[in-house]
Design an enzyme around this catalytic site. Structure first.
Site, PDB file in Angstrom:
ATOM      1  N   SER A  41     -10.005   2.409   2.507  1.00 51.95           N
ATOM      2  CA  SER A  41      -8.900   3.240   1.269  1.00 51.95           C
ATOM      3  C   SER A  41      -8.039   1.984   1.319  1.00 51.95           C
ATOM      4  CB  SER A  41      -7.788   3.977   3.343  1.00 51.95           C
ATOM      5  OG  SER A  41      -7.485   3.473   3.899  1.00 51.95           O
TER       6      SER A  41
ATOM      7  N   SER B 106     -10.950   0.105   7.206  1.00 49.09           N
ATOM      8  CA  SER B 106      -9.968  -0.099   5.832  1.00 49.09           C
ATOM      9  C   SER B 106      -8.810  -1.189   5.190  1.00 49.09           C
ATOM     10  CB  SER B 106      -8.766   1.238   5.932  1.00 49.09           C
ATOM     11  OG  SER B 106      -9.728   2.759   6.037  1.00 49.09           O
TER      12      SER B 106
ATOM     13  N   LYS C 148       0.718  -1.103  -0.074  1.00 51.83           N
ATOM     14  CA  LYS C 148       0.115  -0.117   0.396  1.00 51.83           C
ATOM     15  C   LYS C 148       0.779   1.623   0.370  1.00 51.83           C
ATOM     16  CE  LYS C 148      -3.409   1.772   2.157  1.00 51.83           C
ATOM     17  NZ  LYS C 148      -4.994   1.608   3.771  1.00 51.83           N
TER      18      LYS C 148
END
Lengths: 493, 95
Positions: free
Chosen positions: A156, A180, A78
């Protein structure tokens, strides 16, 4: 050999050790998938040179018989994780061009164990969002479609979820402040675990809300999550909130035996207007766990309703403080200044240009709730309510409950752009089942267990006792075996 | 509690984010929607409850108060938008 990217981590590990495949082959297969997946917009900074180098080194380690579980396994990282010499922007314009001089503890540990980094993954800006639509890189797209309707992979960690679900990589890192990891996992039919607060070091992970943020793995099944989590966990002197307690081998906890376990069903999670298919999924999950020998008990978590409002005080407050560092001085973007502009104009213009609307909104809400005269009324009250939310869980666990079963999300993935005109609160409601877990610092896992009427994946969440990720993963493993979720999105990208 | 345009302007200033005048009414409306949602917290009886300071009942680790790092001037300045002669450069702050 593009089929190789479809392997799970445990399968690939076994094939690598048996010398049936090499990490170089596996890595090339994934790189080809990443290359061909531009329409998903999951990978936003590709690092093929690093990947090939790491794969070569991994193959050497395997040849010498020294291969940890992740040795030679291609992963996506990420964009929130700082990776040395590689763009790490938290999907924000304000970190345009930022290349850290250091490596986050999580990626350091993954690399120590031989993992291969294919690149950086899309996400909501500063992890603020539930649909990956606040990213400076543009929307990530869910590999699952509803006819031709393009869907969000959630957020997210939307890029991480899309990449794993589309078999671009074998697993990915995510982070979870209010849901998330778990919400995007549910939207894409994969597994994601947020560990106990303090289990994984936050050092080198761009901070959103420091008392809530935790990193965790996003994988194709529970076993892979256990393998990755074992590598990511552990005390780090550079993060004083990381716990100095031993990390068990989580994979070894997966027996599938949950006989006699007490699984709590919180009545407050039965929301008004909950879709029938979510209700049905939840009941089926209860039946599966009962059939596996668990005892299903009704429980009450009376302050559940106040979790989201408390979160939307605490998280923006912490964000407004954490994001104060983006001032155009030390890294990232600086606005070009007009004649006579001083340092205040530089700050204000830089932050107006660099932050997107959702980030600006949250920073300002946080500034407001922390400002003189409102600190007690908002911030301190929210922290008191947070203490009550945690107490609810403590009391339930004190009665002998081992884990709590809930839906992961209130719906399946929704269409990209569909929430554009909705008020921000509507988007926040996505996290209604997950956010309590962050506020209470508990481990929570989302696993795919079924489909909605349109054939889109749905997930259930299991919440565990603090530091009992092994037990939690084992409960999830039992549920996974019973649910036999085997769907994969049809390749269209 | 209702936020007017003037309060929105003040908050933007405190947050060091430039917001143009014509954007302030929309911003004030968004604040009001979010704060309206947060108002629910007033229903909760929090008498005698301490604000949470740590979610795990753990004492933070302490370390020896010694230098563990240093001599990194180059690395520290690498990402600066404007660095000169070993310093971060900013617009003039002292008259």
């Amino acid at each position: 050999m593009t089929e190789l990217s479809k392997l799970k981590i445990a399968e690939a590990r076994d094939k690598l050790r048996a010398k049936e495949i090499t990490s170089a082959e596996l890595t090339e297969a994934c790189l080809a998938e990443v290359e061909g997946s531009a329409t998903l917009n999951a990978f936003v900074h590709n690092t093929p040179e690093i990947a090939r180098e790491q794969a070569k080194f991994a193959d050497e380690r395997i040849a010498m018989g020294m291969s940890p579980d992740l040795c030679g396994i291609p992963l996506g990282i990420k964009d929130l994780f700082c990776t040395k010499g590689v763009a790490s922007q938290a999907a924000s314009g304000i970190l345009e061009g930022f290349k850290p001089e250091y490596e986050s503890t999580v990626t350091t540990q993954l690399f120590r164990d031989g993992a291969v980094m294919l690149g950086k993954l899309n996400m909501d800006e500063f992890a603020m969002g539930s649909s990956n639509e606040t990213s400076v890189y543009g929307d990530a797209v869910n590999p699952w479609q509803d006819g031709g309707r393009k869907l969000t992979p959630g957020g997210s960690s939307g890029g991480s979820a899309a990449a794993v679900a589309a078999d671009l990589c074998l697993g990915a890192t995510g982070t979870d402040t209010g849901g998330s990891i778990r919400q995007p996992a549910a939207f894409t039919g994969i597994t994601g675990i947020k560990p106990t607060y303090g289990r994984v070091s936050r050092w080198g992970v761009v901070a959103f809300a420091s008392s809530l943020d935790q990193a965790g793995p996003m994988t194709k099944d529970v076993r892979d999550a256990a393998i990755m989590l074992t590598s990511m966990s552990g005390h780090d002197p550079k993060d004083s909130t990381s716990a100095d307690i031993p990390v068990p081998n989580f994979e070894a906890a997966l027996t599938g035996d949950i006989k006699g376990k007490k699984i709590g069903i919180p009545r407050e999670y039965r929301m008004d207007g909950m879709p029938d298919e979510i209700e049905k999924l939840w009941s089926q999950g209860q039946e599966m766990m009962r059939d596996a020998g668990a005892e299903i008990v009704d429980i009450s978590l009376p302050h559940t309703k106040y979790a989201l409002p408390a979160y939307y005080v605490i998280a923006p407050a912490e964000a407004s403080s954490n994001l104060a560092r983006y001032d155009g001085v030390r890294f990232g973007h600086r606005a070009s200044l007009a004649e006579g502009d001083g340092i205040t104009e530089m700050y204000e213009k830089t932050r107006a240009e660099g932050f997107g609307p959702e980030v600006q909104r949250r920073v300002m809400v946080g500034t407001y709730v922390l400002s003189a005269g409102f600190y007690d009324a908002y911030y301190n009250r929210a922290r008191r309510v947070r203490a009550l939310i945690k107490r609810d869980f403590d009391e339930v666990f004190a009665t002998g409950v081992d884990a709590i079963l809930t839906p992961a999300t209130p719906s399946a993935a929704f269409g990209l752009g569909e929430m554009k005109d909705a008020d921000p609160i509507q988007m926040y409601l996505n996290d209604v089942f997950t956010v309590t877990v962050n506020l209470a610092g508990l481990p929570g896992i989302s696993i795919p267990t079924g489909f909605d009427s349109k054939g889109l994946p749905l997930g259930l969440q299991l919440i565990g006792r603090p530091w009992e990720e092994g037990d939690l993963l084992n409960c999830a493993y039992s549920l996974e075996r019973a649910a036999q979720f085997v769907g994969k999105p049809e390749k269209w990208w | 509690m209702s936020i007017d345009t003037e309060t929105a302007r003040k908050v933007a200033k405190l947050a060091r984010i430039r917001v143009e005048d014509d954007a302030l009414p929309v911003l004030a409306n968004e604040f009001n929607a979010i704060l309206g949602f947060i108002e629910q917290l007033n229903e909760v009886d929090v008498d005698g409850v301490e604000p949470m300071t740590s979610v795990t009942p753990m004492r933070l680790k302490r370390r020896e108060d010694v230098v563990t790092d240093g001599d990194q001037q180059g690395a520290v300045l690498t990402n600066a938008p404007d660095a000169r002669e070993g310093f971060f450069a900013v617009p003039k702050v002292v008259e």
